[in-house]
Design a protein around this motif. Structure first.
Motif, PDB file in Angstrom:
ATOM      1  N   VAL A   1       5.183  31.280 -32.191  1.00 23.63           N
ATOM      2  CA  VAL A   1       4.582  31.174 -33.515  1.00 23.63           C
ATOM      3  C   VAL A   1       3.220  31.859 -33.502  1.00 23.63           C
ATOM      4  N   THR A   2       2.945  32.636 -34.555  1.00 23.91           N
ATOM      5  CA  THR A   2       1.643  33.265 -34.742  1.00 23.91           C
ATOM      6  C   THR A   2       1.070  32.800 -36.068  1.00 23.91           C
ATOM      7  N   ALA A   3      -0.138  32.248 -36.027  1.00 25.09           N
ATOM      8  CA  ALA A   3      -0.836  31.813 -37.234  1.00 25.09           C
ATOM      9  C   ALA A   3      -1.500  33.035 -37.860  1.00 25.09           C
ATOM     10  N   VAL A   4      -1.060  33.412 -39.058  1.00 23.32           N
ATOM     11  CA  VAL A   4      -1.557  34.650 -39.667  1.00 23.32           C
ATOM     12  C   VAL A   4      -2.474  34.425 -40.868  1.00 23.32           C
ATOM     13  N   GLY A   5      -2.450  33.254 -41.481  1.00 20.82           N
ATOM     14  CA  GLY A   5      -3.307  32.996 -42.632  1.00 20.82           C
ATOM     15  C   GLY A   5      -3.424  31.504 -42.898  1.00 20.82           C
TER      16      GLY A   5
ATOM     17  N   SER B   1      10.430  30.806 -40.532  1.00 16.36           N
ATOM     18  CA  SER B   1       9.238  30.213 -41.135  1.00 16.36           C
ATOM     19  C   SER B   1       9.448  30.122 -42.637  1.00 16.36           C
ATOM     20  N   THR B   2       8.968  29.038 -43.231  1.00 20.84           N
ATOM     21  CA  THR B   2       9.062  28.895 -44.679  1.00 20.84           C
ATOM     22  C   THR B   2       7.955  29.651 -45.410  1.00 20.84           C
ATOM     23  N   ASN B   3       6.942  30.113 -44.663  1.00 20.35           N
ATOM     24  CA  ASN B   3       5.837  30.843 -45.293  1.00 20.35           C
ATOM     25  C   ASN B   3       5.240  31.811 -44.278  1.00 20.35           C
ATOM     26  N   GLU B   4       5.750  33.039 -44.268  1.00 20.78           N
ATOM     27  CA  GLU B   4       5.296  34.020 -43.276  1.00 20.78           C
ATOM     28  C   GLU B   4       3.895  34.553 -43.549  1.00 20.78           C
ATOM     29  N   GLU B   5       3.311  34.241 -44.699  1.00 20.86           N
ATOM     30  CA  GLU B   5       1.910  34.589 -44.945  1.00 20.86           C
ATOM     31  C   GLU B   5       0.980  33.632 -44.199  1.00 20.86           C
ATOM     32  N   VAL B   6       1.527  32.517 -43.762  1.00 17.27           N
ATOM     33  CA  VAL B   6       0.761  31.514 -43.013  1.00 17.27           C
ATOM     34  C   VAL B   6       1.109  31.566 -41.530  1.00 17.27           C
ATOM     35  N   ALA B   7       2.400  31.525 -41.193  1.00 20.03           N
ATOM     36  CA  ALA B   7       2.831  31.506 -39.787  1.00 20.03           C
ATOM     37  C   ALA B   7       4.148  32.248 -39.648  1.00 20.03           C
ATOM     38  N   THR B   8       4.209  33.122 -38.655  1.00 18.22           N
ATOM     39  CA  THR B   8       5.453  33.828 -38.341  1.00 18.22           C
ATOM     40  C   THR B   8       5.992  33.265 -37.032  1.00 18.22           C
TER      41      THR B   8
ATOM     42  N   MET C   1       1.608  20.623 -36.403  1.00 19.59           N
ATOM     43  CA  MET C   1       0.878  21.404 -35.452  1.00 19.59           C
ATOM     44  C   MET C   1      -0.277  22.059 -36.196  1.00 19.59           C
ATOM     45  N   LEU C   2      -1.442  22.028 -35.628  1.00 20.85           N
ATOM     46  CA  LEU C   2      -2.640  22.588 -36.234  1.00 20.85           C
ATOM     47  C   LEU C   2      -3.078  23.804 -35.427  1.00 20.85           C
ATOM     48  N   LEU C   3      -3.223  24.945 -36.101  1.00 21.52           N
ATOM     49  CA  LEU C   3      -3.587  26.201 -35.432  1.00 21.52           C
ATOM     50  C   LEU C   3      -4.737  26.888 -36.156  1.00 21.52           C
ATOM     51  N   ASN C   4      -5.526  27.635 -35.398  1.00 17.76           N
ATOM     52  CA  ASN C   4      -6.510  28.533 -35.987  1.00 17.76           C
ATOM     53  C   ASN C   4      -5.827  29.837 -36.366  1.00 17.76           C
ATOM     54  N   GLU C   5      -6.365  30.534 -37.362  1.00 18.22           N
ATOM     55  CA  GLU C   5      -5.850  31.862 -37.696  1.00 18.22           C
ATOM     56  C   GLU C   5      -5.877  32.735 -36.446  1.00 18.22           C
ATOM     57  N   GLY C   6      -4.804  33.483 -36.215  1.00 26.99           N
ATOM     58  CA  GLY C   6      -4.714  34.385 -35.074  1.00 26.99           C
ATOM     59  C   GLY C   6      -4.217  33.736 -33.795  1.00 26.99           C
ATOM     60  N   GLU C   7      -4.102  32.440 -33.782  1.00 24.25           N
ATOM     61  CA  GLU C   7      -3.654  31.725 -32.589  1.00 24.25           C
ATOM     62  C   GLU C   7      -2.134  31.798 -32.459  1.00 24.25           C
ATOM     63  N   ASN C   8      -1.641  31.761 -31.217  1.00 23.89           N
ATOM     64  CA  ASN C   8      -0.209  31.761 -30.920  1.00 23.89           C
ATOM     65  C   ASN C   8       0.154  30.497 -30.160  1.00 23.89           C
ATOM     66  N   VAL C   9       1.407  30.057 -30.355  1.00 25.92           N
ATOM     67  CA  VAL C   9       1.913  28.929 -29.588  1.00 25.92           C
ATOM     68  C   VAL C   9       3.410  29.146 -29.370  1.00 25.92           C
ATOM     69  N   GLN C  10       3.880  28.787 -28.182  1.00 30.99           N
ATOM     70  CA  GLN C  10       5.297  28.927 -27.855  1.00 30.99           C
ATOM     71  C   GLN C  10       6.008  27.609 -28.104  1.00 30.99           C
ATOM     72  N   LEU C  11       6.979  27.602 -29.007  1.00 31.22           N
ATOM     73  CA  LEU C  11       7.810  26.421 -29.233  1.00 31.22           C
ATOM     74  C   LEU C  11       9.077  26.534 -28.408  1.00 31.22           C
ATOM     75  N   SER C  12       9.692  25.398 -28.149  1.00 29.26           N
ATOM     76  CA  SER C  12      10.940  25.404 -27.410  1.00 29.26           C
ATOM     77  C   SER C  12      11.806  24.242 -27.857  1.00 29.26           C
ATOM     78  N   THR C  13      13.108  24.443 -27.795  1.00 35.55           N
ATOM     79  CA  THR C  13      14.054  23.386 -28.122  1.00 35.55           C
ATOM     80  C   THR C  13      14.420  22.564 -26.894  1.00 35.55           C
ATOM     81  N   SER C  14      13.975  23.018 -25.714  1.00 36.38           N
ATOM     82  CA  SER C  14      14.241  22.294 -24.470  1.00 36.38           C
ATOM     83  C   SER C  14      13.200  22.708 -23.443  1.00 36.38           C
ATOM     84  N   TYR C  15      13.306  22.173 -22.233  1.00 40.72           N
ATOM     85  CA  TYR C  15      12.381  22.538 -21.171  1.00 40.72           C
ATOM     86  C   TYR C  15      12.623  23.949 -20.666  1.00 40.72           C
ATOM     87  N   ASP C  16      13.792  24.496 -20.935  1.00 41.24           N
ATOM     88  CA  ASP C  16      14.162  25.834 -20.493  1.00 41.24           C
ATOM     89  C   ASP C  16      13.952  26.819 -21.635  1.00 41.24           C
TER      90      ASP C  16
END
Length: 141
Positions: free
Chosen positions: A41-45, A27-34, A1-16
């Motif tokens: 998900v929030t892109a932070v760096g 997240s494996t790197n919270e300095e990049v994405a929380t 997934m490709l995001l701009n800094e400051g952008e948010n996206v909602q992930l889901s494990t199902s349609y619900d």
């Protein structure tokens, strides 16, 4: 997934989306994405991170790689969904000599010099391209 800094996206494990509460998100790197407890998900760096979702008993654990860039994500986003053995032709510009296509792993997807891709097996990270020596692009299926 490709995001701009400051952008948010909602992930889901199902349609619900309510089902997201049954998973632990990380997240494996919270300095990049929380990611919050509901999969937002929030892109932070600028950089790379993996976002994981795992159920309580550990029988389900999946992730999606995230690449955060400075303001060029909209120019680079492209998604391709292929079944194993299916082929697709990618076009980025009228002048194909400006693009170099490379598979990051031929065991998952192959890509020809002219942008024809073939799905080999199910995978998240698909391939990259170099366009006018400026941009590296990650593609997901």
């Amino acid at each position: 997934m490709l995001l701009n800094e400051g952008e948010n996206v909602q992930l889901s494990t199902s349609y619900d989306l309510e089902n997201n509460k049954n998973f632990t998100w990380s997240s494996t790197n919270e300095e990049v994405a929380t990611v919050d407890s509901n999969g937002k998900v929030t892109a932070v760096g600028v950089g790379d991170a993996d976002i994981f979702a795992q159920n309580a008993d550990g029988t389900f654990k999946e992730y999606i790689p995230v690449k955060v860039v400075e303001g060029i994500a909209d120019e680079l986003r492209l998604a391709v969904h292929l079944k194993i053995g299916e082929k697709a032709k990618l076009y980025l510009t009228d002048d194909p000599s400006q693009v170099t296509w490379n598979s990051m792993d031929d065991s998952t997807v192959t890509v020809s010099a002219d942008g024809q891709i073939t799905g080999v097996k199910k995978v998240w990270l698909l391939f990259k391209l170099n366009w006018m020596e400026k941009h590296i692009k990650f593609m997901y299926v």
